[in-house]
Design a protein around this motif. Structure first.
Motif, PDB file in Angstrom:
ATOM      1  N   ASN A 129       0.844  -1.198   0.000  1.00  0.00           N
ATOM      2  CA  ASN A 129       0.000   0.000   0.000  1.00  0.00           C
ATOM      3  C   ASN A 129       0.879   1.247   0.000  1.00  0.00           C
ATOM      4  N   THR A 182      -1.554  -1.381  -4.105  1.00  0.00           N
ATOM      5  CA  THR A 182      -2.681  -0.451  -3.985  1.00  0.00           C
ATOM      6  C   THR A 182      -2.135   0.968  -3.889  1.00  0.00           C
ATOM      7  N   ARG A 184      -3.043   4.775  -3.195  1.00  0.00           N
ATOM      8  CA  ARG A 184      -4.066   5.597  -2.537  1.00  0.00           C
ATOM      9  C   ARG A 184      -3.949   7.052  -2.989  1.00  0.00           C
ATOM     10  N   ARG A 241      -9.309   9.613  -3.244  1.00  0.00           N
ATOM     11  CA  ARG A 241      -9.418   9.915  -1.814  1.00  0.00           C
ATOM     12  C   ARG A 241     -10.835   9.552  -1.365  1.00  0.00           C
TER      13      ARG A 241
END
Length: 626
Positions: A129, A182, A184, A241
């Motif tokens: 992440n 992932t 973000r 977001r």
């Protein structure tokens, strides 16, 4: 199969106290109670990047793993949450949320590297992440992957030295998980050269290598090579977001309807992918890891790291196999004892009756052993199981004889009450009394023979009984005045002939029983070989499937490297493919199974009584049959 453990909230699995890692007994206890296969999903990445939120959602909850709402890292060590796997009732999902990497307050990157390495070692799916895009900064932050070969050994080396290299990457593939990245708060348009691309294409483009051999180029290429060589199964997800910055601190409390719709859709795609594609944690050769085994792996790796050594995946698996195979013997023997207790009523009418029950219970117990044991390459534990069950069978045979003797003696004592009374009252101490004694004794014998359920010692008990009456019979015979001396001698000779005949009959019975037991040992040996061969054939198929997947991934990587113009790296991939192909060819040969059966053949020919000279024939016949 036990039901999955239901944990109301996560618990710490591996503590990180002042840079020292240690296991948490409570969490290990939870894992040890899980006898189901486990799917282990770990998440790693920089601190304060929203890892815990994703893991909570995978658990089907809004809260659980601590999210935190400040710039300080919240998770310390590795936290675990075991939940029932959605739509897989026979599996448990183990979620591992790791301590955030790169926390400046720790001041020790060594600890971060070990956390990352443990996540790789324990998981079947690894999620990395990060924030923003995949640029050089993101790659630099993923330097932990470049240190895996220094922190983890794939195979045990004679000198016990540290680490391997990218050249050994195929060995690591046997152990490493699938990989998902992932991203973000992703804000870029997914385009390349003006054309839209997928998230996966974006990731593969970011993993392309640079040409050249300068230090900067090697530094640029190293993390990309590691990801490409170690994790052939790769996936990328982007996330907008989830909400406005001012609401991030209350993300746990927010309903899904309050979040940004694009984020919700992206998150659902991620969850569905993880749920549908994540596989059971397995060991090389395809042996499925249960929660119980996972607990042992955790203990082994953490103890090794704490001792200052480099974890070796092969050694850990062999140590695990040693413990698990010993437990498999205990479980199988306990299963045998339970089944015999349920099905066997002593005494049995014959030895074959007992052996028949033993054979069925042994077969089921052997299946229990085979289901749990793995990497018993020399069949040491299977031989121990065979010896133990043979000893248990002999013990049941002894108990069977004891129970039969007791029942027969009690029956004879009841049947000869009248005869004993006549002896004591002197009924036979008269002319022709001996003939009456003989007739009454015969009547007792005939009534005894008509009684059922006497067991295997019926003749032995009768022999002992009649031998006990010989002295009384001789005394009555000598005092019988109606008989001449010659008649008395003839009567004694007749009695001796009958006694000799009884002894011969018992000896024949004992010889028959020995032959029956010998036949049962041969049956047992053949059953063990047959089940072992079936298991080995299954293991061989799994190994070949594993090899094929590795070859396919290496061939695909070789083609990609050739297309990118990296001849040296492509040649390295070709060499790895060739090694894998040679190994597969060796495994496919019939001699592979024959050599692998060596321990059981040796045991059959040299150790197991009565099998000498037949074991090789048994194995050969089974090979022909299969």
């Amino acid at each position: 199969m036990s039901s999955p453990v239901r944990m109301p909230k996560p618990t710490c699995l591996i503590q990180n106290h002042r840079g020292r890692l240690s296991t948490c007994p409570e969490a290990l206890g939870v894992l040890q109670r899980i006898r189901q296969p486990v799917v282990v999903v770990s998440i790693v990445g920089l601190y304060r990047t929203g890892k815990s939120y994703l893991m909570n959602r995978l658990a089907g909850k809004r809260t659980g793993f601590s999210l935190g709402s400040t710039v300080q890292a919240n998770t310390k060590g590795i936290w675990m949450w075991c939940v029932p796997y959605p739509d897989r009732k026979d599996q448990t999902l183990v979620l591992l949320d790791t301590e955030g990497l790169g926390d400046a307050e720790k001041g020790d990157t060594q600890n971060d590297t070990w956390i990352f390495a443990l996540a790789v070692l324990l998981s079947s799916t690894l999620v990395y992440n990060s924030m923003g895009t995949i640029d050089q900064n993101a790659m630099d932050q993923l330097h932990y992957v470049t240190e895996l070969t220094e922190r983890i050994k794939a195979k045990a080396s004679p000198g016990g030295g540290a680490g391997g290299s990218l050249e050994d990457s195929s060995e690591y593939l046997r152990f490493f998980p699938s990989f998902a990245w992932t991203l973000r708060d992703f804000t870029l348009q997914l385009e390349l050269n003006g054309k839209p691309i997928t998230e996966d294409e974006y990731l593969e483009n970011a993993l392309k290598l640079k040409k050249g051999d300068t230090p900067d180029v090697r530094l640029f290429n190293l993390p990309r090579k590691c990801i490409r060589f170690f994790f052939p199964t790769r996936k990328c997800f982007i996330f907008d977001r989830p909400t406005s910055r001012k609401n991030l601190h209350r993300l746990e409390q927010m309903e899904e309807s309050e979040l940004e719709p694009d984020f919700v859709e992206q998150a659902n795609q991620f969850y569905n992918y993880i749920f549908w594609t994540s596989k059971e944690k397995t060991l090389p050769g395809g042996h499925v890891v249960t929660g119980h085994l996972l607990a042992k792996l955790v203990e082994t790796y953490v103890e090794t790291i704490s001792s200052g050594k480099v974890p070796c995946m092969e050694s850990a698996v062999l140590a695990l196999a040693e413990m698990e195979n010993a437990a498999a013997v205990e479980e199988a023997v306990a299963c045998y004892g339970k089944l015999m207790g349920q099905r066997l009523s002593l005494p049995t009418e014959s030895v074959p009756e007992l052996l028949g029950i033993h054979a069925k219970c042994e077969k089921e117990a052997l299946q229990v052993f085979m289901a749990r044991a793995f990497k018993d390459d020399e069949q040491r534990f299977q031989i121990k199981f065979m010896k133990t069950l043979d000893d248990r069978k002999e013990e049941y045979c002894r108990r069977n004889e004891q129970e039969s003797i007791k029942r027969c003696q009690a029956l004879l004592a009841t049947l000869c009450v009248e005869l004993e009374e006549k002896v004591h009252s002197g009924v036979y101490s008269r002319p022709n009394g001996h003939q009456q004694f003989v007739d009454d004794l015969k009547a007792v014998e005939e009534r005894y023979r008509r009684e059922p359920k006497k067991g295997v010692m019926a003749e032995e008990a009768l022999k002992q009984f009649l031998e006990g009456k010989e002295a009384v019979g001789r005394a009555i015979l000598q005092s019988d005045t109606a008989l001449t001396e010659k008649e008395k001698q003839m009567e004694e000779a007749r009695a001796q002939v009958e006694a000799a005949q009884r002894e011969q009959e018992i000896q024949r019975q004992r010889q028959t029983e020995l032959e029956q037991k010998m036949q049962d040992r041969e049956r047992s040996y053949e059953e063990n070989v047959q089940q072992l061969m079936a298991k080995m054939e299954q293991d061989r198929e799994q190994l070949l499937e594993e090899q094929k997947k590795m070859m396919d991934s290496r061939l695909a990587e070789q083609e990609a490297l050739l297309n990118e113009g990296f001849q040296k790296e492509a040649r390295q991939m070709r060499e790895e493919v060739q090694r894998l192909r040679e190994e597969s060819d060796r495994v496919k040969k019939p001699s592979f199974l024959e050599r692998a059966l060596g321990g059981l053949v040796t045991f059959g020919t040299l150790i197991l009584p009565g099998i000498a000279g037949k074991a090789v024939g048994v194995v050969t016949n089974l090979f022909r049959r299969l």
